[in-house]
Design a protein around this motif. Structure first.
Motif, PDB file in Angstrom:
ATOM      1  N   UNK A   1       0.492  -0.948   0.356  1.00 16.97           N
ATOM      2  CA  UNK A   1       0.137  -0.094   0.559  1.00 16.97           C
ATOM      3  C   UNK A   1       0.528   0.611   0.105  1.00 16.97           C
ATOM      4  N   UNK A   2       0.625   1.844  -0.728  1.00 23.66           N
ATOM      5  CA  UNK A   2       1.222   3.488  -0.683  1.00 23.66           C
ATOM      6  C   UNK A   2       0.976   4.662   0.080  1.00 23.66           C
ATOM      7  N   UNK A   3       1.177   6.007   0.058  1.00 16.64           N
ATOM      8  CA  UNK A   3       0.691   6.523   1.050  1.00 16.64           C
ATOM      9  C   UNK A   3       0.152   8.000   0.311  1.00 16.64           C
ATOM     10  N   UNK A   4      -0.915   8.188   0.715  1.00 14.14           N
ATOM     11  CA  UNK A   4      -0.837   9.814   0.019  1.00 14.14           C
ATOM     12  C   UNK A   4      -0.310  11.026   0.376  1.00 14.14           C
ATOM     13  N   UNK A   5      -0.296  12.250  -0.034  1.00 15.20           N
ATOM     14  CA  UNK A   5       0.651  13.154   0.431  1.00 15.20           C
ATOM     15  C   UNK A   5      -0.016  13.434   1.837  1.00 15.20           C
ATOM     16  N   UNK A   7      -1.221  11.453   3.994  1.00 10.61           N
ATOM     17  CA  UNK A   7      -1.199  10.621   5.266  1.00 10.61           C
ATOM     18  C   UNK A   7      -2.230   9.660   5.027  1.00 10.61           C
ATOM     19  N   UNK A   8      -3.450   9.199   3.483  1.00 12.01           N
ATOM     20  CA  UNK A   8      -3.613   8.263   3.486  1.00 12.01           C
ATOM     21  C   UNK A   8      -3.652   6.794   2.935  1.00 12.01           C
ATOM     22  N   UNK A   9      -3.567   5.730   3.066  1.00 11.05           N
ATOM     23  CA  UNK A   9      -2.968   4.118   2.392  1.00 11.05           C
ATOM     24  C   UNK A   9      -3.949   4.294   1.119  1.00 11.05           C
ATOM     25  N   UNK A  10      -3.721   3.769   0.084  1.00  8.97           N
ATOM     26  CA  UNK A  10      -4.141   3.580  -0.759  1.00  8.97           C
ATOM     27  C   UNK A  10      -3.282   3.067  -1.752  1.00  8.97           C
ATOM     28  N   UNK A  11      -4.571   1.739  -2.600  1.00  9.82           N
ATOM     29  CA  UNK A  11      -3.800   1.318  -3.327  1.00  9.82           C
ATOM     30  C   UNK A  11      -3.723   1.224  -5.520  1.00  9.82           C
ATOM     31  N   UNK A  12      -4.234   2.572  -5.047  1.00  5.52           N
ATOM     32  CA  UNK A  12      -3.798   3.437  -6.671  1.00  5.52           C
ATOM     33  C   UNK A  12      -2.893   4.207  -6.333  1.00  5.52           C
ATOM     34  N   UNK A  13      -1.383   4.513  -7.789  1.00  6.00           N
ATOM     35  CA  UNK A  13      -0.634   4.810  -7.106  1.00  6.00           C
ATOM     36  C   UNK A  13      -0.181   6.201  -8.323  1.00  6.00           C
ATOM     37  N   UNK A  14      -1.499   6.327  -8.910  1.00  6.17           N
ATOM     38  CA  UNK A  14      -1.195   8.156  -9.136  1.00  6.17           C
ATOM     39  C   UNK A  14      -1.992   9.114  -8.589  1.00  6.17           C
ATOM     40  N   UNK A  15      -3.671   8.315  -7.594  1.00 13.41           N
ATOM     41  CA  UNK A  15      -4.159   8.896  -7.082  1.00 13.41           C
ATOM     42  C   UNK A  15      -4.793   8.381  -6.466  1.00 13.41           C
ATOM     43  N   UNK A  20      -8.065  11.823  -3.250  1.00 13.91           N
ATOM     44  CA  UNK A  20      -7.615  11.980  -5.233  1.00 13.91           C
ATOM     45  C   UNK A  20      -6.689  12.738  -5.309  1.00 13.91           C
ATOM     46  N   UNK A  21      -5.694  13.042  -3.436  1.00 16.40           N
ATOM     47  CA  UNK A  21      -4.627  13.651  -4.174  1.00 16.40           C
ATOM     48  C   UNK A  21      -3.877  13.255  -5.056  1.00 16.40           C
ATOM     49  N   UNK A  22      -2.887  13.727  -5.524  1.00 13.12           N
ATOM     50  CA  UNK A  22      -1.428  13.207  -6.631  1.00 13.12           C
ATOM     51  C   UNK A  22      -0.824  12.600  -5.697  1.00 13.12           C
ATOM     52  N   UNK A  23      -0.316  11.644  -6.100  1.00 15.09           N
ATOM     53  CA  UNK A  23       0.466  10.394  -5.361  1.00 15.09           C
ATOM     54  C   UNK A  23       1.562  10.803  -5.466  1.00 15.09           C
ATOM     55  N   UNK A  24       2.456  10.778  -4.711  1.00 15.74           N
ATOM     56  CA  UNK A  24       3.808  11.277  -4.330  1.00 15.74           C
ATOM     57  C   UNK A  24       4.147  13.157  -4.860  1.00 15.74           C
ATOM     58  N   UNK A  25       3.236  13.381  -4.667  1.00 14.28           N
ATOM     59  CA  UNK A  25       3.081  15.141  -4.891  1.00 14.28           C
ATOM     60  C   UNK A  25       4.007  15.602  -3.964  1.00 14.28           C
TER      61      UNK A  25
END
Length: 235
Positions: A1-5, A7-15, A20-25
């Motif tokens: 699982x990736x973490x969005x900027x 702090x949410x755990x998200x299975x998607x890697x783009x948003x 809905x925040x851009x992942x990796x920003x």
């Protein structure tokens, strides 16, 4: 699982699947602190001329400047200036001198030469006249609007300013014989229709015309009566 900027755990890697925040920003930077704002000017816009603090009342809150009574303050020049060259002390001009006012007087005395002239005229009473042995000189200051020359008389209500009643009394002087009146720059003599006349400087000359002012100067002599001479003096 990736973490969005955020702090949410998200299975998607783009948003982020949560926000809905851009992942990796990169997380958004905190806003820079704003510079402290200048104090709001007073409604009148008046500020203390000493420290620049806006006026909030009669006295400055910083240095106590009195906006009501204190004189205006001129800001010092930004660049130093050379001290002014001292000028030599001025000498006040001396006030023009005012000439002293001229004072006038008459000195009354008995004149033996004039008495001889009167006797030589052979008047009605010339044979009974006698020159007094001694007559004290008298001095009268000339003042006021006129000076009456004569001999006082209670019955006639005559009180001359220059009273020649004596002693010894000159019988040739009328009760109101002549006047001395001020003129510009001096005095004048006026015969008042005297019985024996009034003479100026020369007793052998004609008597003065009645009621006609004749100007006098320092050193003039007025003759009247049987032996009386009035020397005019100015000082």
């Amino acid at each position: 699982m990736a973490t969005c900027p955020k702090g949410h755990d998200s299975a998607t890697l783009d948003y982020c699947e949560v926000c809905g925040a851009r992942m990796g920003a990169a997380p958004s930077a905190a806003p820079a602190p704003s510079a402290p704002s200048a104090p709001a000017p007073t409604p009148s816009g008046e500020v203390c001329p000493v420290c620049g603090t806006p006026k909030a009342g009669r006295f400055c809150e910083e240095d106590g400047y009195d906006f009501l009574l204190a004189p205006p303050v001129t800001a010092a020049p930004s660049t130093p200036t050379a001290p002014p060259v001292a000028s030599p002390p001025s000498v006040p001009p001396s006030a023009p001198s005012t000439p002293a006012a001229t004072s006038w007087a008459v000195v009354v005395r008995a004149d033996a030469g004039y008495f001889e002239v009167v006797k030589a005229m052979g008047g009605e009473d010339a044979g009974t006249l006698a020159m007094p042995r001694f007559v004290a000189e008298r001095r009268f200051a000339l003042t006021g609007q006129q000076m009456v020359i004569g001999r006082r008389s209670r019955s006639r209500g005559v009180n001359p300013d220059i009273d020649l009643v004596g002693p010894p009394e000159d019988p040739g002087v009328s009760h109101v014989h002549a006047l001395l009146v001020p003129q510009e720059g001096g005095w004048a003599v006026v015969d008042m229709e005297s019985a024996n006349g009034t003479y100026l400087n020369d007793p052998n000359s004609n008597p003065l015309d009645p009621h006609v002012p004749v100007a006098l100067k320092d050193g003039d002599v007025v003759y009247l009566g049987a032996w009386t001479a009035l020397a005019i003096q100015s000082t």
